[in-house]
Scaffold this motif. Structure first.
Motif, PDB file in Angstrom:
ATOM      1  N   PHE A 108       0.819  -1.218   0.000  1.00 45.02           N
ATOM      2  CA  PHE A 108       0.000   0.000   0.000  1.00 45.02           C
ATOM      3  C   PHE A 108       0.854   1.271   0.000  1.00 45.02           C
ATOM      4  N   GLU A 109       2.131   1.115   0.325  1.00 40.18           N
ATOM      5  CA  GLU A 109       3.009   2.299   0.334  1.00 40.18           C
ATOM      6  C   GLU A 109       3.232   2.847  -1.076  1.00 40.18           C
ATOM      7  N   VAL A 110       2.810   2.077  -2.084  1.00 38.99           N
ATOM      8  CA  VAL A 110       2.900   2.593  -3.459  1.00 38.99           C
ATOM      9  C   VAL A 110       2.127   3.912  -3.584  1.00 38.99           C
ATOM     10  N   PHE A 111       1.062   4.039  -2.784  1.00 40.96           N
ATOM     11  CA  PHE A 111       0.235   5.257  -2.837  1.00 40.96           C
ATOM     12  C   PHE A 111       0.981   6.483  -2.306  1.00 40.96           C
ATOM     13  N   ASP A 112       2.071   6.243  -1.558  1.00 43.66           N
ATOM     14  CA  ASP A 112       2.824   7.363  -0.969  1.00 43.66           C
ATOM     15  C   ASP A 112       3.903   7.897  -1.906  1.00 43.66           C
ATOM     16  N   LEU A 113       4.148   7.204  -3.010  1.00 39.84           N
ATOM     17  CA  LEU A 113       5.247   7.662  -3.880  1.00 39.84           C
ATOM     18  C   LEU A 113       4.986   9.087  -4.364  1.00 39.84           C
ATOM     19  N   PRO A 114       5.988   9.946  -4.258  1.00 41.37           N
ATOM     20  CA  PRO A 114       5.786  11.333  -4.680  1.00 41.37           C
ATOM     21  C   PRO A 114       5.402  11.423  -6.162  1.00 41.37           C
ATOM     22  N   TYR A 115       4.471  12.261  -6.448  1.00 37.04           N
ATOM     23  CA  TYR A 115       4.037  12.601  -7.812  1.00 37.04           C
ATOM     24  C   TYR A 115       3.523  11.413  -8.627  1.00 37.04           C
ATOM     25  N   ILE A 116       3.096  10.346  -7.969  1.00 38.14           N
ATOM     26  CA  ILE A 116       2.645   9.187  -8.766  1.00 38.14           C
ATOM     27  C   ILE A 116       1.215   9.388  -9.288  1.00 38.14           C
ATOM     28  N   SER A 178       3.845   6.113   9.276  1.00 36.98           N
ATOM     29  CA  SER A 178       4.830   5.030   9.431  1.00 36.98           C
ATOM     30  C   SER A 178       5.414   4.480   8.118  1.00 36.98           C
ATOM     31  N   SER A 179       5.074   5.055   6.970  1.00 39.17           N
ATOM     32  CA  SER A 179       5.514   4.511   5.682  1.00 39.17           C
ATOM     33  C   SER A 179       6.999   4.746   5.402  1.00 39.17           C
ATOM     34  N   LYS A 180       7.667   3.697   4.908  1.00 38.48           N
ATOM     35  CA  LYS A 180       9.087   3.796   4.523  1.00 38.48           C
ATOM     36  C   LYS A 180       9.259   4.699   3.292  1.00 38.48           C
ATOM     37  N   VAL A 181       8.237   4.782   2.463  1.00 40.83           N
ATOM     38  CA  VAL A 181       8.313   5.679   1.300  1.00 40.83           C
ATOM     39  C   VAL A 181       8.398   7.127   1.774  1.00 40.83           C
ATOM     40  N   LEU A 182       7.640   7.435   2.787  1.00 44.02           N
ATOM     41  CA  LEU A 182       7.663   8.813   3.302  1.00 44.02           C
ATOM     42  C   LEU A 182       8.993   9.095   4.001  1.00 44.02           C
ATOM     43  N   GLU A 183       9.554   8.052   4.601  1.00 51.29           N
ATOM     44  CA  GLU A 183      10.878   8.212   5.215  1.00 51.29           C
ATOM     45  C   GLU A 183      11.911   8.537   4.119  1.00 51.29           C
ATOM     46  N   ALA A 310      14.440  16.234  -6.988  1.00 51.42           N
ATOM     47  CA  ALA A 310      14.934  15.764  -5.683  1.00 51.42           C
ATOM     48  C   ALA A 310      14.219  14.486  -5.242  1.00 51.42           C
ATOM     49  N   LEU A 311      12.949  14.338  -5.629  1.00 49.56           N
ATOM     50  CA  LEU A 311      12.162  13.196  -5.137  1.00 49.56           C
ATOM     51  C   LEU A 311      12.108  12.022  -6.122  1.00 49.56           C
ATOM     52  N   LYS A 312      12.698  12.224  -7.278  1.00 52.96           N
ATOM     53  CA  LYS A 312      12.679  11.172  -8.297  1.00 52.96           C
ATOM     54  C   LYS A 312      13.309   9.859  -7.813  1.00 52.96           C
TER      55      LYS A 312
END
Ligand code: LMR
Length: 337
Positions: A108-116, A178-183, A310-312
């Motif tokens: 579900f952390e796929v939803f946290d990816l920047p600009y997706i 708690s998402s690792k993507v956000l980290e 920067a977030l790519k």
């Protein structure tokens, strides 16, 4: 003759009978109780969605089901609420999609990816399509059934200093879910990410335990975070939304007709919640602008391009964790590859 003493004894006896009834097995016509716990304010897209579900579920089941909604982390905080659901202490939750990692479901952390997701339409192609369904299947062996995806919105970044360019994040302590993507996102911006329960964010911002955070406007406004953040950038760099989930054993054990009515209530509550999400966020942003405690920055094209650059790396950094295939499928459906 009824004396004071017999009246007291009768009342005590009645109390005992009532408490035994409460402790004993449910009677056939006792309502089925659904405790729906969540962490945000009632006046948010999720809070209003939960209240709408209550209204419809009770109406469609003619009172055979009672839904008790507990907002604002009143019952459980982020991590505890998932444990409570698995234990059956509550029956329904709507955690943000960024909070399933600790449960052992990283997808579900796929939803946290920047600009997706460029917009809500792109997001819905994922949540309402086969990917949304496949993701829910991952929950079954955790004792959880996924019922619906509810929208909140796109996040803005806030702090007590301006956040125009990625360099502005250097060394800032930023609260994340708690998402690792956000980290990874915060690390790539040069900030220091700190995982913290939602219920603790206002105080942490107020006391300087963290410098800033990210949230959709509706959450920022209803938690009064704007009162303790001097600057915010309307970055829309990532999405925050929810999975409405139930305890699987509870759900599977319901009589078929009741489950059918509850499914209908959930479908309608979902349309309602998703129908108001954008407007609620737009209204919250306007209200915060009017309150004047935070300066809201609209990004220039150059600033946005610098954030995107920067977030790519986040997608590559996270591909082992989330799965390169899933990321590709989501990018394709969202049109953001
Ligand atoms: C957060 O922790 O920032 C959000 O997940 C809160 C919520 O449920 O919207």
């Amino acid at each position: 003759m009824i004396t004071r003493r017999t009246a007291v004894a009768a009342a005590a006896g009645l109390g005992l009978v009532l408490s035994l009834a409460a402790a004993g097995p449910a009677l056939a016509d006792d309502p089925i109780v659904i405790k729906f716990s969540h962490v945000v304010a009632p006046g948010t897209p999720k809070g209003r969605g939960a209240d709408k579900f209550k209204e419809l579920a009770e109406k469609y089941t003619n009172g055979k089901v009672t839904v008790e909604v507990y907002p604002n982390s009143q019952l459980y905080k982020d991590k505890e609420e998932l444990e409570a659901l698995q234990l059956g202490a509550v029956q329904m939750l709507a955690p943000s999609l960024a909070k399933f990692g600790p449960l052992g479901v990283k997808d579900f952390e796929v939803f946290d990816l920047p600009y997706i997701f460029p917009n809500y339409g792109a997001l819905h192609r994922v949540t309402k399509g086969p990917i949304g369904k496949e993701l829910f299947e991952k929950l079954a062996d955790k004792g959880i059934t996924g019922l619906a995806y509810w929208d909140n919105g796109f996040k803005i970044m806030s702090a007590n200093s301006p956040l125009h360019m990625p360099d502005d994040f250097l060394g800032l302590k930023m609260r994340i879910q708690s998402s690792k993507v956000l980290e990874a996102e915060m690390n790539d911006l040069g900030a220091v990410p700190q995982v913290m329960a939602f219920s603790e964010v206002y105080q942490a911002l107020q006391t300087g335990v963290v410098d800033g955070t990210e949230n959709p406007p509706s959450n920022m406004y209803t938690q009064k975070m704007n009162e303790v953040q001097k600057h915010a950038t309307i970055s829309n760099h990532g999405y925050l939304g929810y999975a409405v989930i139930v305890n699987k054993k509870f759900w599977d054990g319901l009589p078929d007709d009741i489950r059918g009515e509850l499914t209908k209530a959930m479908d309608e509550a979902t349309d309602y919640a998703n129908g108001i999400a954008k407007e609620e966020n737009d209204k919250a942003l306007e209200a915060m602008k009017a309150a004047g405690t935070t300066e809201f920055h609209e990004m220039t094209d150059d600033e946005r391009a610098a954030w995107v650059t920067a977030l790519k790396p986040v997608r590559d950094q996270m591909s082992d964790r989330i799965g390169a295939d899933l990321i590709k499928k989501v990018e394709y459906a969202a049109g953001s590859s």
